[in-house]
Design an enzyme around this catalytic site. Structure first.
Site, PDB file in Angstrom:
ATOM      1  N   GLU A 173      39.091  39.915  85.667  1.00 65.65           N
ATOM      2  CA  GLU A 173      38.871  39.557  87.087  1.00 65.65           C
ATOM      3  C   GLU A 173      37.448  39.851  87.545  1.00 65.65           C
ATOM      4  O   GLU A 173      37.237  40.478  88.583  1.00 65.65           O
ATOM      5  CB  GLU A 173      39.891  40.281  87.978  1.00 65.65           C
ATOM      6  CG  GLU A 173      41.293  39.795  87.745  1.00 65.65           C
ATOM      7  CD  GLU A 173      42.330  40.263  88.773  1.00 65.65           C
ATOM      8  OE1 GLU A 173      42.027  41.158  89.588  1.00 65.65           O
ATOM      9  OE2 GLU A 173      43.442  39.715  88.742  1.00 65.65           O
ATOM     10  N   GLU A 292      47.886  37.064  84.013  1.00 63.66           N
ATOM     11  CA  GLU A 292      48.554  37.923  85.005  1.00 63.66           C
ATOM     12  C   GLU A 292      49.285  36.999  85.964  1.00 63.66           C
ATOM     13  O   GLU A 292      48.654  36.142  86.602  1.00 63.66           O
ATOM     14  CB  GLU A 292      47.561  38.792  85.790  1.00 63.66           C
ATOM     15  CG  GLU A 292      46.994  39.935  84.992  1.00 63.66           C
ATOM     16  CD  GLU A 292      46.167  40.908  85.839  1.00 63.66           C
ATOM     17  OE1 GLU A 292      46.496  41.123  87.021  1.00 63.66           O
ATOM     18  OE2 GLU A 292      45.185  41.437  85.291  1.00 63.66           O
TER      19      GLU A 292
HETATM   20  O1  AHR Z   1      48.363  43.911  87.804  1.00 66.80           O
HETATM   21  C1  AHR Z   1      47.773  44.703  88.799  1.00 66.80           C
HETATM   22  C2  AHR Z   1      46.306  44.374  89.010  1.00 66.80           C
HETATM   23  O2  AHR Z   1      46.217  43.078  89.529  1.00 66.80           O
HETATM   24  C3  AHR Z   1      45.426  44.324  87.783  1.00 66.80           C
HETATM   25  O3  AHR Z   1      44.920  45.571  87.439  1.00 66.80           O
HETATM   26  C4  AHR Z   1      44.315  43.420  88.215  1.00 66.80           C
HETATM   27  O4  AHR Z   1      43.735  42.730  87.137  1.00 66.80           O
HETATM   28  C5  AHR Z   1      44.956  42.514  89.235  1.00 66.80           C
HETATM   29  O5  AHR Z   1      44.211  42.422  90.390  1.00 66.80           O
END
Ligand code: AHR
Length: 498
Positions: A173, A292
């Site tokens: 990210e 994610e």
């Molecule tokens: O999954 C929780 C968080 O969400 C992770 O650390 C991050 O990559 C995202 O913003």
């Protein structure tokens, strides 16, 4: 009663089901690692301290890959802290989650746990506060059999065989201002390219993931992907997407349609990647690593006060999912499968305790959240090829996405079974689903299950862990081509030769 039709034709193939669609994510965050996968002294723990109850549930969940060690955590992580004798490992501030990291678990323990669970590790390198050299060092430590300082260090620590990690994320990210070492697209693109180039000098066959956008609502969405891919196109295989959804302002109908955003996200990233490839005159196709995704009540987390005093493994982001969350979640799985032609990998974030399908009590019980069930069923039953299926039926109006279909579905087909995964998004109405299976020949419904509940906000708890679980759906008994899907439901229908 609402009515919809779904035509299933095995000749209409999208792509094979990719096993990596069913990946997950273990971050050093809250209680995911400590009192999640690892808790020495727990009654089910093995000699290495890994919880047997969590391992059993992980296997039952059917996950295939596991991303590690973050997440936001990775952008401040020194991987060397987590190797070598445990008593010499430093305790560090984890700035991302305002916690203390004890480093009891590091890469070797994590890989050992992944292998026990039957999972392929997917490793992320720190491109927030570190760079090319540290990434290459970690790769050497993990993948070189022996004969160099770092590989010998691994061997000396007890990991004789190389970890042979094939898929690597180039940071996490990096478009997010919350990220430690956040960068502009050009800065990140250059760093990712140089890191990829050096990692490929060690092992040209690696699969590398460049960071895409942290969500489709990021102000840089689109321009970020264009710039990053201009810098990295020939050096990476995948670009990441991250997305989290939650019910907002009591708009349940809109929430149940959140997969509409995921559809748009994937299609947009794929077309940007193809445009960049065309401009570069490249024949190569970049795929999406949706590494994610989940339901996450992020707004609640953002309004919570920061934890005091840098605690070790505090309970963070422990969302307790209800039936409606599981149905929206099932819709996201349907979308990932529908895009199997370009989504090469996906990671449910995360696995245990932290926005997770598996919950644990420290020293106590482990149980399945509602979201466990759609994931486990899709991982178990999606097999063979994903079929192109376009449901015909009613739609409804949402504030966020305009008109959306009530039925959201996908089918997969192998030698033995054709399986339909279907979500009824109606908040009030059952939906009669008519299956047009003429192209399959004579078939019957071998099994049909529904995840539904009269209370759409019903949750599972340690005391009542089976309150929300799939139950047989027998509504097709009178007519094998028609089945009734209750309002707000996730459904799995398995067809086999009659
Ligand atoms: O999954 C929780 C968080 O969400 C992770 O650390 C991050 O990559 C995202 O913003």
């Amino acid at each position: 009663m609402l009515k919809a039709q779904l035509t299933i034709d095995p000749a209409q193939q999208v792509a094979p089901v990719r096993r990596r669609t069913f990946g997950t994510f273990v971050e050093h965050l809250g209680r995911c690692v400590y009192t999640g996968i690892y808790e020495p002294g727990h009654p089910t723990a093995d000699a290495d301290g890994f919880r047997g109850d969590v391992l059993a549930l992980t296997r039952e969940l059917g996950v295939t890959t596991v991303r590690y060690p973050g997440g936001n955590f990775v952008s401040g992580y020194r991987w060397e802290d987590g190797v070598g004798p445990r008593e010499r490992r430093p305790r560090r501030l984890d700035l991302a989650w305002h916690s203390t990291e004890t480093n009891e678990i590091g890469v070797d323990e994590f890989v050992r746990w992944s292998r026990l669970a039957g999972l392929e590790p997917m490793m992320a390198v720190n491109l927030g506060t570190r760079g090319v050299l540290e990434a290459v060092d970690l790769l050497e430590y993990c993948n070189i059999p022996s004969g160099t300082t770092l590989s010998d260090l691994r061997v000396a620590g007890g990991a004789k065989e190389p970890h042979d990690i094939r898929i690597w994320c180039l940071g996490n990210e990096m478009d997010g201002p919350w990220q430690i070492g956040h960068k502009t697209a050009r800065e990140y693109g250059r760093l990712a390219a140089e890191t990829a180039r050096a990692m490929r000098m060690v092992d040209p066959g690696l699969e590398l993931v460049a960071c895409g956008s942290s969500g489709s609502s990021m102000p840089t969405f689109g321009s970020w992907e264009t710039t990053v891919l201009e810098e990295t196109y020939d050096l990476v295989d995948h670009i990441s997407c991250h997305a989290y959804y939650e019910e907002k302002d009591g708009d349940l109908g809109g929430f149940l349609a959140c997969a509409t955003d995921m559809e748009h996200f994937i299609s947009t990233v794929v077309s940007i990647a193809d445009q960049v490839g065309a401009r570069l005159g490249s024949g190569k196709k970049i795929s999406v690593s949706f590494d994610e995704w989940n339901i996450w009540y992020l707004s609640r987390h953002q309004s919570a006060p920061p934890p005091p005093d840098w605690p070790v493994a505090p309970p963070l982001l422990e969302d307790h999912y209800h039936l409606a969350d599981a149905v929206a979640f099932g819709g996201l799985l349907v979308t990932l499968l529908r895009h199997s032609d370009r989504v090469a990998a996906a990671c449910l974030a995360q696995l245990v305790n932290v926005i997770a399908p598996i919950m644990t009590e420290p020293g106590g019980r482990a149980w399945r959240q509602t979201t466990f069930h759609p994931f486990a069923q899709a991982a178990r039953y999606a097999s063979g090829d994903v079929l192109l299926t376009e449901p015909v039926g009613p739609s409804y109006e949402t504030g966020e996405f305009g008109q959306v279909p009530v039925l959201h579905a996908v089918a997969t087909h192998d030698d033995r079974f054709t399986t339909v995964f279907a979500v009824n998004r109606s908040v009030t109405e059952p939906l009669e689903l008519e299956l047009d299976t003429r192209a399959l020949g004579a078939v019957r419904i071998a099994e049909a299950t529904t995840l539904a509940h009269e209370d759409v906000y019903a949750r599972n708890t340690a005391d009542d862990p089976e309150r929300v679980a799939p139950r047989p759906n027998t509504s097709h008994r009178s007519d094998p081509q028609r089945i009734v899907l209750p309002p707000v439901s996730w459904n799995v229908i398995r067809l086999t030769r009659a």
